[in-house]
Scaffold this motif. Structure first.
Motif, PDB file in Angstrom:
ATOM      1  N   LEU A 139      -6.263  -1.818  -9.305  1.00 46.44           N
ATOM      2  CA  LEU A 139      -5.038  -1.027  -9.371  1.00 46.44           C
ATOM      3  C   LEU A 139      -3.851  -1.925  -9.691  1.00 46.44           C
ATOM      4  O   LEU A 139      -3.683  -2.968  -9.068  1.00 46.44           O
ATOM      5  CB  LEU A 139      -4.780  -0.333  -8.025  1.00 46.44           C
ATOM      6  CG  LEU A 139      -5.905   0.547  -7.493  1.00 46.44           C
ATOM      7  CD1 LEU A 139      -5.593   0.981  -6.073  1.00 46.44           C
ATOM      8  CD2 LEU A 139      -6.101   1.743  -8.386  1.00 46.44           C
ATOM      9  N   PRO A 140      -3.000  -1.525 -10.642  1.00 48.24           N
ATOM     10  CA  PRO A 140      -1.788  -2.296 -10.890  1.00 48.24           C
ATOM     11  C   PRO A 140      -0.835  -2.168  -9.703  1.00 48.24           C
ATOM     12  O   PRO A 140      -0.926  -1.215  -8.931  1.00 48.24           O
ATOM     13  CB  PRO A 140      -1.182  -1.654 -12.143  1.00 48.24           C
ATOM     14  CG  PRO A 140      -2.038  -0.510 -12.515  1.00 48.24           C
ATOM     15  CD  PRO A 140      -3.169  -0.423 -11.570  1.00 48.24           C
ATOM     16  N   PRO A 141       0.077  -3.120  -9.549  1.00 53.71           N
ATOM     17  CA  PRO A 141       1.019  -3.062  -8.419  1.00 53.71           C
ATOM     18  C   PRO A 141       1.867  -1.793  -8.467  1.00 53.71           C
ATOM     19  O   PRO A 141       2.178  -1.273  -9.533  1.00 53.71           O
ATOM     20  CB  PRO A 141       1.896  -4.302  -8.624  1.00 53.71           C
ATOM     21  CG  PRO A 141       1.122  -5.194  -9.519  1.00 53.71           C
ATOM     22  CD  PRO A 141       0.255  -4.316 -10.355  1.00 53.71           C
ATOM     23  N   GLY A 142       2.206  -1.317  -7.278  1.00 52.26           N
ATOM     24  CA  GLY A 142       3.053  -0.131  -7.167  1.00 52.26           C
ATOM     25  C   GLY A 142       2.622   0.740  -6.008  1.00 52.26           C
ATOM     26  O   GLY A 142       1.758   0.387  -5.210  1.00 52.26           O
ATOM     27  N   ARG A 143       3.254   1.906  -5.917  1.00 53.54           N
ATOM     28  CA  ARG A 143       2.929   2.874  -4.868  1.00 53.54           C
ATOM     29  C   ARG A 143       1.893   3.853  -5.410  1.00 53.54           C
ATOM     30  O   ARG A 143       2.036   4.388  -6.497  1.00 53.54           O
ATOM     31  CB  ARG A 143       4.177   3.644  -4.453  1.00 53.54           C
ATOM     32  CG  ARG A 143       3.924   4.591  -3.309  1.00 53.54           C
ATOM     33  CD  ARG A 143       5.156   5.442  -3.012  1.00 53.54           C
ATOM     34  NE  ARG A 143       4.828   6.519  -2.132  1.00 53.54           N
ATOM     35  CZ  ARG A 143       4.261   7.671  -2.502  1.00 53.54           C
ATOM     36  NH1 ARG A 143       3.959   7.876  -3.749  1.00 53.54           N
ATOM     37  NH2 ARG A 143       3.997   8.610  -1.622  1.00 53.54           N
TER      38      ARG A 143
END
Length: 167
Positions: A139-143
């Motif tokens: 998963l790419p960074p973030g919420r």
């Protein structure tokens, strides 16, 4: 007493028509900019959260019944995250009312990126021990929002939605 100045009035005088034309031009540019931006916003995002909102609305009563059946089970589900390299490992621990592990489930995890659906991912979690199911996703960074679905014999037993932040 009269002051000497280099200023000499010249050019066209500022009349009511000139002020009206300036205001009309100003508001015309503002309306044009708002129209263009609103058109682009509608073109790029319809505002719909689901692909079939009508069908989702019709299924609302069955969702309420499923939520009541889920509450009657009394299961507790704990979701833990372990960062590991490029992938994020998620582990779901499922226990019944008596605190005993629940086995024989098919567990899937659907990852929703709130800003766009192009990053959404779904993984199937495998059983690693009694009542413990684990899966990994890059998963790419973030919420992120994670929807956890627990099924037995193809029928949904439990569903929960959790937030997750990847750094």
């Amino acid at each position: 007493m009269k002051e000497e100045s280099d200023y000499r009035p010249g050019g066209r005088p500022l009349t009511g028509r000139t002020v009206l034309a300036m205001l009309a031009a100003f508001f015309g540019v503002m309306l044009l900019a708002n129209f263009i931006m609103a058109r682009q916003a509608i073109k790029t995002f319809s505002g719909l959260d689901t692909n079939n909102p009508y069908d989702t609305g019709l299924a609302y009563n069955s969702e309420i019944a499923a939520a009541k059946a889920q509450a009657a089970l009394g299961w507790s589900v704990e979701l833990t995250r372990t960062p590991g390299g490029s992938a994020t490992q998620l582990t779901a621990t499922v226990k019944d009312k008596a605190g005993q592990p629940v086995t024989g489930l098919d567990v899937s995890m659907h990852f929703f990126y709130p800003a766009t659906s192009k990053f959404d991912r779904e993984i199937v979690a495998g059983a690693v021990a009694d009542g413990i199911y684990s899966g990994a996703a890059e998963l790419p960074p973030g919420r992120w929002d994670v929807e956890l679905n627990l099924k037995r014999n193809g029928e949904r037993q439990f569903r929960s939605r959790n937030s997750l932040t990847i750094e």
